[in-house]
Design a protein around this motif. Structure first.
Motif, mmCIF file in Angstrom:
data_model
loop_
_atom_site.group_PDB
_atom_site.id
_atom_site.type_symbol
_atom_site.label_atom_id
_atom_site.label_comp_id
_atom_site.label_asym_id
_atom_site.label_seq_id
_atom_site.Cartn_x
_atom_site.Cartn_y
_atom_site.Cartn_z
ATOM 1 N N LEU A 55 3.371 0.743 3.752
ATOM 2 C CA LEU A 55 3.411 1.336 2.416
ATOM 3 C C LEU A 55 4.748 1.038 1.755
ATOM 4 O O LEU A 55 4.815 0.784 0.545
ATOM 5 C CB LEU A 55 3.171 2.840 2.505
ATOM 6 C CG LEU A 55 3.037 3.576 1.165
ATOM 7 C CD1 LEU A 55 1.827 3.060 0.400
ATOM 8 C CD2 LEU A 55 2.926 5.080 1.394
ATOM 9 N N GLY A 56 5.822 1.066 2.548
ATOM 10 C CA GLY A 56 7.125 0.661 2.016
ATOM 11 C C GLY A 56 7.100 -0.776 1.532
ATOM 12 O O GLY A 56 7.628 -1.094 0.456
ATOM 13 N N LEU A 57 6.476 -1.644 2.324
ATOM 14 C CA LEU A 57 6.328 -3.039 1.898
ATOM 15 C C LEU A 57 5.515 -3.139 0.614
ATOM 16 O O LEU A 57 5.775 -4.003 -0.235
ATOM 17 C CB LEU A 57 5.626 -3.859 2.995
ATOM 18 C CG LEU A 57 6.273 -3.934 4.380
ATOM 19 C CD1 LEU A 57 5.414 -4.760 5.313
ATOM 20 C CD2 LEU A 57 7.663 -4.520 4.292
ATOM 21 N N GLY A 58 4.526 -2.240 0.483
ATOM 22 C CA GLY A 58 3.626 -2.330 -0.660
ATOM 23 C C GLY A 58 4.216 -1.826 -1.958
ATOM 24 O O GLY A 58 4.048 -2.466 -3.006
ATOM 25 N N VAL A 59 4.921 -0.705 -1.925
ATOM 26 C CA VAL A 59 5.418 -0.126 -3.183
ATOM 27 C C VAL A 59 6.761 -0.709 -3.610
ATOM 28 O O VAL A 59 7.109 -0.642 -4.783
ATOM 29 C CB VAL A 59 5.519 1.417 -3.089
ATOM 30 C CG1 VAL A 59 4.164 2.025 -2.768
ATOM 31 C CG2 VAL A 59 6.557 1.834 -2.073
ATOM 32 N N THR A 60 7.503 -1.295 -2.680
ATOM 33 C CA THR A 60 8.804 -1.872 -3.049
ATOM 34 C C THR A 60 8.678 -2.944 -4.130
ATOM 35 O O THR A 60 9.502 -2.976 -5.058
ATOM 36 C CB THR A 60 9.522 -2.426 -1.805
ATOM 37 O OG1 THR A 60 9.735 -1.355 -0.887
ATOM 38 C CG2 THR A 60 10.865 -3.045 -2.165
ATOM 39 N N PRO A 61 7.673 -3.835 -4.073
ATOM 40 C CA PRO A 61 7.544 -4.816 -5.156
ATOM 41 C C PRO A 61 7.223 -4.202 -6.512
ATOM 42 O O PRO A 61 7.341 -4.890 -7.539
ATOM 43 C CB PRO A 61 6.380 -5.711 -4.686
ATOM 44 C CG PRO A 61 6.343 -5.548 -3.213
ATOM 45 C CD PRO A 61 6.737 -4.127 -2.973
ATOM 46 N N LEU A 62 6.814 -2.921 -6.543
ATOM 47 C CA LEU A 62 6.533 -2.273 -7.820
ATOM 48 C C LEU A 62 7.785 -1.701 -8.469
ATOM 49 O O LEU A 62 7.974 -1.818 -9.675
ATOM 50 C CB LEU A 62 5.494 -1.152 -7.613
ATOM 51 C CG LEU A 62 4.091 -1.592 -7.183
ATOM 52 C CD1 LEU A 62 3.210 -0.370 -6.941
ATOM 53 C CD2 LEU A 62 3.464 -2.500 -8.233
ATOM 54 N N TRP A 63 8.653 -1.079 -7.649
ATOM 55 C CA TRP A 63 9.798 -0.401 -8.257
ATOM 56 C C TRP A 63 11.076 -1.218 -8.253
ATOM 57 O O TRP A 63 11.910 -1.053 -9.145
ATOM 58 C CB TRP A 63 10.024 0.954 -7.591
ATOM 59 C CG TRP A 63 10.486 0.926 -6.160
ATOM 60 C CD1 TRP A 63 9.729 1.051 -5.044
ATOM 61 C CD2 TRP A 63 11.837 0.791 -5.703
ATOM 62 N NE1 TRP A 63 10.494 0.987 -3.920
ATOM 63 C CE2 TRP A 63 11.807 0.844 -4.290
ATOM 64 C CE3 TRP A 63 13.071 0.636 -6.337
ATOM 65 C CZ2 TRP A 63 12.949 0.734 -3.498
ATOM 66 C CZ3 TRP A 63 14.222 0.530 -5.552
ATOM 67 C CH2 TRP A 63 14.148 0.578 -4.154
ATOM 68 N N VAL A 64 11.255 -2.117 -7.272
ATOM 69 C CA VAL A 64 12.511 -2.873 -7.212
ATOM 70 C C VAL A 64 12.694 -3.807 -8.420
ATOM 71 O O VAL A 64 13.777 -3.832 -9.020
ATOM 72 C CB VAL A 64 12.627 -3.649 -5.886
ATOM 73 C CG1 VAL A 64 13.748 -4.669 -5.943
ATOM 74 C CG2 VAL A 64 12.898 -2.685 -4.747
ATOM 75 N N PRO A 65 11.671 -4.583 -8.837
ATOM 76 C CA PRO A 65 11.866 -5.409 -10.037
ATOM 77 C C PRO A 65 12.160 -4.577 -11.286
ATOM 78 O O PRO A 65 12.999 -4.955 -12.113
ATOM 79 C CB PRO A 65 10.546 -6.172 -10.168
ATOM 80 C CG PRO A 65 9.948 -6.153 -8.819
ATOM 81 C CD PRO A 65 10.358 -4.846 -8.223
ATOM 82 N N PHE A 66 11.446 -3.447 -11.420
ATOM 83 C CA PHE A 66 11.696 -2.553 -12.558
ATOM 84 C C PHE A 66 13.125 -2.021 -12.519
ATOM 85 O O PHE A 66 13.831 -1.999 -13.531
ATOM 86 C CB PHE A 66 10.683 -1.398 -12.520
ATOM 87 C CG PHE A 66 10.845 -0.421 -13.644
ATOM 88 C CD1 PHE A 66 10.243 -0.640 -14.867
ATOM 89 C CD2 PHE A 66 11.611 0.729 -13.471
ATOM 90 C CE1 PHE A 66 10.389 0.263 -15.905
ATOM 91 C CE2 PHE A 66 11.770 1.638 -14.493
ATOM 92 C CZ PHE A 66 11.155 1.402 -15.716
ATOM 93 N N VAL A 105 3.054 -6.650 -9.157
ATOM 94 C CA VAL A 105 1.768 -5.958 -8.977
ATOM 95 C C VAL A 105 0.902 -6.633 -7.919
ATOM 96 O O VAL A 105 0.443 -5.976 -6.970
ATOM 97 C CB VAL A 105 1.024 -5.846 -10.322
ATOM 98 C CG1 VAL A 105 -0.373 -5.264 -10.118
ATOM 99 C CG2 VAL A 105 1.821 -4.991 -11.295
ATOM 100 N N PRO A 106 0.639 -7.956 -8.008
ATOM 101 C CA PRO A 106 -0.158 -8.573 -6.947
ATOM 102 C C PRO A 106 0.540 -8.573 -5.588
ATOM 103 O O PRO A 106 -0.136 -8.478 -4.552
ATOM 104 C CB PRO A 106 -0.391 -10.005 -7.449
ATOM 105 C CG PRO A 106 0.632 -10.227 -8.501
ATOM 106 C CD PRO A 106 0.891 -8.899 -9.118
ATOM 107 N N LEU A 107 1.871 -8.677 -5.571
ATOM 108 C CA LEU A 107 2.568 -8.595 -4.291
ATOM 109 C C LEU A 107 2.387 -7.210 -3.673
ATOM 110 O O LEU A 107 2.170 -7.083 -2.458
ATOM 111 C CB LEU A 107 4.059 -8.909 -4.480
ATOM 112 C CG LEU A 107 4.933 -8.834 -3.221
ATOM 113 C CD1 LEU A 107 4.410 -9.781 -2.140
ATOM 114 C CD2 LEU A 107 6.388 -9.158 -3.555
ATOM 115 N N ALA A 108 2.444 -6.180 -4.513
ATOM 116 C CA ALA A 108 2.196 -4.824 -4.019
ATOM 117 C C ALA A 108 0.764 -4.684 -3.522
ATOM 118 O O ALA A 108 0.509 -4.060 -2.479
ATOM 119 C CB ALA A 108 2.469 -3.801 -5.121
#
Length: 388
Positions: free
Chosen positions: A137-148, A240-243
């Motif tokens: 889950l950490g791997l999944g949500v990190t691509p959502l918030w780190v770029p932002f 988004v797709p990476l997440a």
């Protein structure tokens, strides 16, 4: 199953794996800022992965510890060092902080997986699946918030995100039982006998994970580059797709971890690997939001066997569970990650899409190797215990 303790350890796993995967979502920014080639960027991923190759040595050391201090130290190194990449002024300093954070991640995993297995009681596969759920889950949500975070607040503020990891370091230290009963009670000759006969099946498990992970890491590391450079998405849009790819791994690991306590691991591993191939190829052949569906399906199937293979390795050598956990975890991922430089070179030469098309076929080789996986050793033990 000790649910509260497992929950705290799982959230700590979420933090550690969030730090471990923090580079890939902002890789285009790092490439632009430091003027890197794709091969140079791939070497960053290789260096991080090479840190994980130390996991078997850390696992052997961990198995002799009466208390699991590497869990605490690993959280601390990952939380403090990896976010420092946001203020690293040069390529070599970036390598240094990533190495230190990578060693923290490597130190955390063998003992934490061993501890999670013990906290799970008789439901080891499912308990490990829940623990893997936290990390994935950490791997999944990190691509959502780190770029932002990087675009809106600034990459230079990234060290602030180490605070949650430090908080859970103290919570784990205070509330989770870190004693290692095997180290405290097992004599040296018993430990040595516990490894006999397990070398070949452990090597096979390791080979399956390495082959699978070359594809998994290649897709996760270069996905944002593919989407931003070749398909014209923004960095936030590419997250988004990476997440979706990573979060699908959460679902796959949970479902297959649940099944792993009830079904032989061999067919589950083989089927998941074979079915991931057409899904990943479909993603590469389709453009637009519709392509995210096969990408998520392929990622979920590719990562579905994580907890099953870790549980199988632990059951083969229960007296060396830290060492056994390290083989299908950091060691295998580290060896797989050492290919990222070569993958980056092929991407520079032939294009990211063409390179990923070839990588998508590799799970077929892993599935062939998985046909020879051993049966779960505890079945016979449980049967005899029931009869007596």
């Amino acid at each position: 199953m000790k649910k509260l303790h497992l929950l705290l350890l799982t959230v700590a796993h979420f933090c550690v794996d969030s730090y471990a995967t923090m580079l890939a979502p902002v890789l285009p920014l790092v490439i632009e800022r430091l003027g890197l080639s794709l091969a140079g960027a791939g070497i960053l991923g290789t260096i991080i992965s090479l840190c994980n190759i130390s996991q078997p040595l850390l696992g052997m050391w961990a198995d002799h510890m009466r208390r699991r201090w590497l869990v605490v130290g690993g959280i601390g190194l990952a939380a403090v060092c990896t976010p420092m990449m946001g203020i690293a002024p040069s390529y070599w300093i970036l390598i240094t902080v990533l190495c230190m954070g990578g060693f923290g991640v490597a130190a955390f995993h063998p003992q934490s997986f061993s501890l999670a297995g013990e906290l799970s009681g008789s439901r080891r596969s499912f308990g490990l699946a829940l623990f893997v759920f936290g990390g994935t889950l950490g791997l999944g949500v990190t691509p959502l918030w780190v770029p932002f975070f990087a675009e809106r607040i600034g990459l230079e503020w990234l060290p602030v995100v180490g605070i949650p990891g430090i908080l859970f370091l103290f919570l784990v230290l205070r509330f989770v039982p870190l004693d290692n009963p095997h180290a405290a009670t097992a004599e040296a000759p018993e430990r040595a006998r516990g490894f006999n006969g397990a070398a070949r099946p452990l090597a096979l498990i390791t080979a399956v994970v390495i082959l699978r992970s070359i594809t998994a890491l290649g897709f996760s590391f270069f996905l944002t580059v593919l989407l931003t450079h070749e398909r014209g998405l923004s960095l936030v849009e590419a997250g988004v797709p990476l997440a979706a790819y990573n979060i699908a791994g959460v679902v796959g690991a949970l479902v297959f971890g649940y099944l792993g306590d009830r079904v032989s691991p061999r067919p589950l591993v083989c089927c998941s690997l074979v079915l991931s191939v057409p899904a990943l190829l479909a993603f590469l052949a389709i453009e637009g939001p519709l392509s995210y569906l096969p990408l998520a399906l392929g990622g979920g199937l590719l990562l579905a066997s994580n907890s099953i293979l870790v549980a199988l390795a632990q059951e083969l050598v229960p007296q060396r569970s830290g060492f056994a956990s390290s083989l299908p975890l950091g060691f295998s991922w580290g060896l797989a990650g050492s290919t990222l430089g070569a993958v980056g070179w092929f991407a520079d030469t032939y294009g990211v899409t063409e390179t990923l098309n070839w990588l998508a076929l590799l799970p077929l080789v892993a599935a062939t190797a998985a046909l020879f996986l051993p049966a779960r050793p505890e079945r016979a033990t449980e049967h005899s215990a029931t009869e007596s």
